[in-house]
Enzyme design. Structure first.
Site, PDB file in Angstrom:
ATOM      1  N   LEU A 107       0.552   3.522  -0.533  1.00 46.52           N
ATOM      2  CA  LEU A 107       0.056   3.097   0.769  1.00 46.52           C
ATOM      3  C   LEU A 107       0.654   1.740   1.088  1.00 46.52           C
ATOM      4  CD1 LEU A 107      -1.828   3.341   3.226  1.00 46.52           C
ATOM      5  CD2 LEU A 107      -3.657   2.384   1.803  1.00 46.52           C
ATOM      6  N   ILE A 138       0.337   0.151  -4.134  1.00 46.93           N
ATOM      7  CA  ILE A 138       0.467  -0.613  -2.907  1.00 46.93           C
ATOM      8  C   ILE A 138       1.954  -0.819  -2.635  1.00 46.93           C
ATOM      9  CG2 ILE A 138       0.004  -2.791  -1.758  1.00 46.93           C
ATOM     10  CD1 ILE A 138      -2.467  -1.064  -2.118  1.00 46.93           C
ATOM     11  N   LYS A 139       2.364  -0.484  -1.435  1.00 46.36           N
ATOM     12  CA  LYS A 139       3.779  -0.522  -1.090  1.00 46.36           C
ATOM     13  C   LYS A 139       4.094  -1.817  -0.347  1.00 46.36           C
ATOM     14  CE  LYS A 139       6.971   3.105   0.499  1.00 46.36           C
ATOM     15  NZ  LYS A 139       7.008   4.348   1.290  1.00 46.36           N
ATOM     16  N   ILE A 140       5.052  -2.592  -0.863  1.00 48.12           N
ATOM     17  CA  ILE A 140       5.460  -3.839  -0.216  1.00 48.12           C
ATOM     18  C   ILE A 140       6.984  -3.886  -0.161  1.00 48.12           C
ATOM     19  CG2 ILE A 140       3.390  -5.079  -0.975  1.00 48.12           C
ATOM     20  CD1 ILE A 140       5.051  -6.415  -3.133  1.00 48.12           C
TER      21      ILE A 140
END
Length: 353
Positions: A107, A138-140
């Site tokens: 996400l 967690i997508k960054i």
């Protein structure tokens, strides 16, 4: 065993680059997991913009949320967090059976935070707490700010999918931050074994950007040569002395994830970016069309084990001699990717405002 399942014995996992309520409610995602061996799911603002804009299953919830005192971003997150939770729950069996190697769902934080370290950290922590699943990623983005945030998140034990990688320098910076975060976590006396991260290296966009300037003999070869060179560095960094002590303490390597694997040039084989990069300790996240194409006619074989990557280094040198500056290209493609995701995110917020 179907053609997609045949990839698994070579040590690569296939993730689906798509997520929607239709996929979940129809049972299609469960079928893909059971029949094709899908081992993870990725999402991004473009995927959710399409889903929320076209799937009627969101309509009632969206109308109800608009009656509450929420801003557009809060409404968006309230819509998609249950979908991500459901996907995480669907993948939980794989996560448990693989002892945390498989079964992840990604996400993404707002792409508008790409140059904001504190904003990225706040959003990542908020989404991590909201989803509350151990197999969330967690997508960054791999911007300077994103790389700084990565080290902090890994230290805190948050799983991370670092995205929009287009150059070897960008990948090395991500690995530096990942290892720094693990080292700090180890110094804090915290366990390392449950922390998982991947580095998403984009492929087809590279070839699309450079092919027109290259002789025919080099067209369609740049992205794969670049990816294999990154894999060679992965082996050096995570199977060498640098990572040995952390590995002995339970740390996991940060696998390369092949992204943007849908072939954009119709002259190329439609499973080019899958077949050419099958190998141990890698992930390939594929869109629906590429998944269907490989299921129909893809050939599974190990393309990475035992290679010395000399040919790939030569290909990169020849492309550079033809006028491609790899570092400039990587920076430009990353900025272009951020702009596309930002546009999709802003369009999303218009839907949820």
């Amino acid at each position: 065993m179907n053609r997609l399942q045949a990839i698994r014995p070579f040590g690569q996992r296939i993730w689906l680059d798509n997520l929607s309520r239709e996929l979940l409610a129809s049972g299609e995602l469960a079928r893909l997991v059971a029949e094709d061996g899908i081992a993870g799911v990725t999402s991004n603002p473009t995927i959710f913009h399409k889903a929320i804009g076209s799937d009627p299953r969101y309509r009632d919830d969206l109308n109800a949320l608009k009656l509450r005192a929420l801003n557009a971003e809060q409404t968006y997150e309230a819509l998609v967090v249950p979908d991500v939770q459901a996907a995480c729950d669907l993948m939980a069996g794989q996560y448990a059976a693989s002892h945390g190697d498989d079964g992840y769902v990604s996400l993404e934080v707002s792409p508008l935070l790409a140059d904001d370290v504190e904003g990225t950290l706040e959003a990542a922590r908020r989404l991590w707490a909201a989803v509350k699943r151990p197999n969330l990623m967690i997508k960054i983005p791999a911007t300077k700010a994103g790389v700084t945030a990565l080290a902090h998140l890994i230290r805190e034990g948050v799983n991370v999918n670092v995205t929009l990688l287009f150059s070897l320098t960008q990948v090395e910076a991500v690995w530096d931050a990942y290892i720094a975060g693990l080292s700090a976590r180890h110094d804090d006396g915290e366990p390392l074994g449950h922390v998982k991260a991947v580095a998403s290296f984009f492929l087809s966009r590279v070839d699309s950007a450079i092919d027109a300037a290259l002789p025919a003999s080099l067209q369609g070869k740049g992205a794969i040569a670049l990816a294999k060179s990154a894999y060679a560095r992965y082996l050096e960094r995570f199977h060498g002395a640098e990572f040995a002590a952390l590995k002995a303490s339970g740390a996991r390597p940060q696998y390369l994830l092949w992204a943007s694997t849908g072939t954009k040039n119709p002259a190329y084989r439609d499973v080019l970016y899958v077949e050419a990069l099958i190998g141990p300790e890698t992930v390939n996240t594929v869109p629906d069309a590429t998944l269907a194409a490989f299921r129909d006619h893809g050939e599974a074989a190990d393309a990475l084990t035992g290679a010395d990557f000399t040919a790939e280094k030569q290909t990169l040198a020849e492309i550079e001699a033809a006028g491609v500056n790899w570092e400039d290209l990587g920076a430009r493609l990353q900025q272009n990717g951020l702009a596309l995701f930002a546009d999709s995110y802003l369009a999303l917020l218009k839907l949820t405002a």
